[in-house]
Design a protein around this motif. Sequence first.
Motif, short mmCIF file in Angstrom:
data_model
loop_
_atom_site.label_atom_id
_atom_site.label_comp_id
_atom_site.label_asym_id
_atom_site.label_seq_id
_atom_site.Cartn_x
_atom_site.Cartn_y
_atom_site.Cartn_z
N LEU A 1 0.84 -1.19 0.00
CA LEU A 1 0.00 0.00 0.00
C LEU A 1 0.88 1.25 0.00
O LEU A 1 1.69 1.45 0.91
CB LEU A 1 -0.91 0.00 1.23
N ALA A 2 0.73 2.08 -1.03
CA ALA A 2 1.52 3.30 -1.14
C ALA A 2 0.86 4.42 -0.35
O ALA A 2 -0.34 4.65 -0.46
CB ALA A 2 1.66 3.70 -2.61
N VAL A 3 1.68 5.11 0.44
CA VAL A 3 1.20 6.26 1.22
C VAL A 3 2.19 7.40 1.02
O VAL A 3 3.40 7.24 1.22
CB VAL A 3 1.08 5.91 2.72
N HIS A 4 1.68 8.55 0.61
CA HIS A 4 2.49 9.74 0.38
C HIS A 4 2.50 10.55 1.68
O HIS A 4 1.44 10.90 2.21
CB HIS A 4 1.93 10.55 -0.78
N SER B 1 5.57 17.52 9.27
CA SER B 1 5.01 18.81 9.67
C SER B 1 6.12 19.78 10.05
O SER B 1 7.24 19.37 10.34
CB SER B 1 4.06 18.64 10.86
N ILE B 2 5.78 21.07 10.07
CA ILE B 2 6.70 22.07 10.59
C ILE B 2 6.17 22.61 11.91
O ILE B 2 6.68 23.58 12.46
CB ILE B 2 6.92 23.22 9.59
N GLY B 3 5.13 21.97 12.43
CA GLY B 3 4.53 22.35 13.71
C GLY B 3 4.18 21.12 14.50
O GLY B 3 4.67 20.03 14.23
N GLY B 4 3.31 21.29 15.47
CA GLY B 4 2.98 20.19 16.35
C GLY B 4 1.57 19.67 16.20
O GLY B 4 1.01 19.12 17.14
N GLY B 5 0.98 19.84 15.01
CA GLY B 5 -0.39 19.42 14.80
C GLY B 5 -0.55 17.91 14.76
O GLY B 5 0.40 17.16 14.51
N VAL B 6 -1.79 17.47 14.97
CA VAL B 6 -2.08 16.03 14.90
C VAL B 6 -1.99 15.57 13.45
O VAL B 6 -2.15 16.36 12.51
CB VAL B 6 -3.49 15.71 15.46
N PRO B 7 -1.71 14.29 13.24
CA PRO B 7 -1.66 13.78 11.86
C PRO B 7 -3.00 13.92 11.15
O PRO B 7 -4.07 13.81 11.78
CB PRO B 7 -1.30 12.30 12.04
N ILE B 8 -2.94 14.16 9.85
CA ILE B 8 -4.14 14.18 9.01
C ILE B 8 -3.96 13.09 7.94
O ILE B 8 -2.95 13.05 7.24
CB ILE B 8 -4.37 15.54 8.35
N VAL B 9 -4.96 12.22 7.84
CA VAL B 9 -4.92 11.10 6.91
C VAL B 9 -5.99 11.30 5.85
O VAL B 9 -7.16 11.52 6.18
CB VAL B 9 -5.15 9.77 7.65
N PHE B 10 -5.60 11.22 4.57
CA PHE B 10 -6.48 11.50 3.45
C PHE B 10 -6.74 10.23 2.64
O PHE B 10 -5.81 9.49 2.32
CB PHE B 10 -5.86 12.55 2.53
N ALA B 11 -8.00 10.02 2.27
CA ALA B 11 -8.39 8.87 1.44
C ALA B 11 -9.24 9.35 0.28
O ALA B 11 -10.22 10.08 0.49
CB ALA B 11 -9.13 7.83 2.28
N HIS C 1 -6.34 8.98 -6.82
CA HIS C 1 -5.14 8.57 -6.09
C HIS C 1 -4.86 9.61 -5.02
O HIS C 1 -5.49 10.68 -4.98
CB HIS C 1 -3.94 8.44 -7.04
N GLY C 2 -3.91 9.29 -4.15
CA GLY C 2 -3.65 10.15 -3.01
C GLY C 2 -3.19 11.55 -3.35
O GLY C 2 -3.45 12.51 -2.60
N ARG C 3 -2.53 11.73 -4.47
CA ARG C 3 -1.94 13.04 -4.78
C ARG C 3 -2.97 14.08 -5.25
O ARG C 3 -2.62 15.24 -5.42
CB ARG C 3 -0.83 12.86 -5.82
N VAL C 4 -4.23 13.68 -5.42
CA VAL C 4 -5.25 14.70 -5.72
C VAL C 4 -5.50 15.60 -4.51
O VAL C 4 -6.14 16.64 -4.63
CB VAL C 4 -6.59 14.08 -6.19
N ALA D 1 -1.37 10.76 2.59
CA ALA D 1 -2.36 10.57 1.53
C ALA D 1 -2.19 9.17 0.97
O ALA D 1 -1.16 8.83 0.38
CB ALA D 1 -2.19 11.62 0.44
N ILE D 2 -3.22 8.35 1.15
CA ILE D 2 -3.16 6.94 0.78
C ILE D 2 -3.54 6.75 -0.68
O ILE D 2 -4.50 7.36 -1.16
CB ILE D 2 -4.13 6.13 1.67
N ASP D 3 -2.81 5.91 -1.38
CA ASP D 3 -3.27 5.36 -2.66
C ASP D 3 -4.05 4.08 -2.32
O ASP D 3 -3.46 3.06 -1.96
CB ASP D 3 -2.10 4.98 -3.57
#
Length: 291
Positions: free
Chosen positions: A20-23, A27-37, A43-46, A61-63
């Motif tokens: 499974l490819a994940v892009h 971060s440059i800060g301390g924010g929580v992770p964001i996961v995109f589907a 595909h993930g790069r949209v 960003a998941i493919d």
Amino acid sequence: MSASRPAPLTRFYPTGGIDLAVHEWPSIGGGVPIVFAHATGFHGRVWDAIIARFPDHPAFAIDIRGHGQSRAGPIADWRVLANDVADFLDQAGIAGAVGIGHSMGAHTLLQVAADHPEAFSRLVLFDPVILAPEYYTAAETQFTADNPHPAIRRKRDFASVEAMIERFATRDPYDLFDRRVFEDYCRHGLVPAASGEGLELACAPEVEASVYGSSRSNGAILEAAKRVAIPTLVVRAQMTNLSDFKSSPTWPQLAGILPQGTDLYRPDMTHFHPFQDPEDAARIIAEFIGE
């Protein structure tokens, strides 16, 4: 919110017999992770244009299986997609993330949230492919091997990325897309052709058709939704009919069965809301996560 961000690193996570490819963007800060589907056929790069607006958060960003760089064959059961995502989150040590899904990807993240309560702290679901209860109990078979979804007839081969851009730029629904999102879709949606000449769709037409054809496979999604006890925003687009790709497929009462669901109806947008207006989609996300 910043409008630029470095290119991601693509990692591969073994799950269910595929990689499974994940892009991934640090971060440059301390924010929580964001996961995109993403949605079927994409595909993930949209998500790049939206991810660029959240530099303080590590982004993933998941493919989805069979899309982008996650090479796989046709898909018969949407629950496999949720298992893939859950495996990735476990391997990457991600918990308490914000999940952002569109269409089939939104369905997938909601199922993951139901099965793994620790995975997400909030969800934003753009037009999830989650229909009314009667859709999942219908007796008739929607598509068969003899009558596959029309996506199977999609043009597969292109001489170059530029050829794909030129072919689709003025066609419905691509002419609705923000130009950067459209070009990202083309640029990252092609892989070297198996023939050795030119390029071909990363999501093969038979894979895309199989996703549509198996859209009733997870009839338990509505019961699963009732277990998702985190703040969840359902963003619904205009509704016309299911045969129109631009129409919302989302059951209007979905937010009402979510323990902490909120419904946002946007009849001014089509099913491709995050592609049409990534700035607006990013604003909705930012407001919902308190930024």
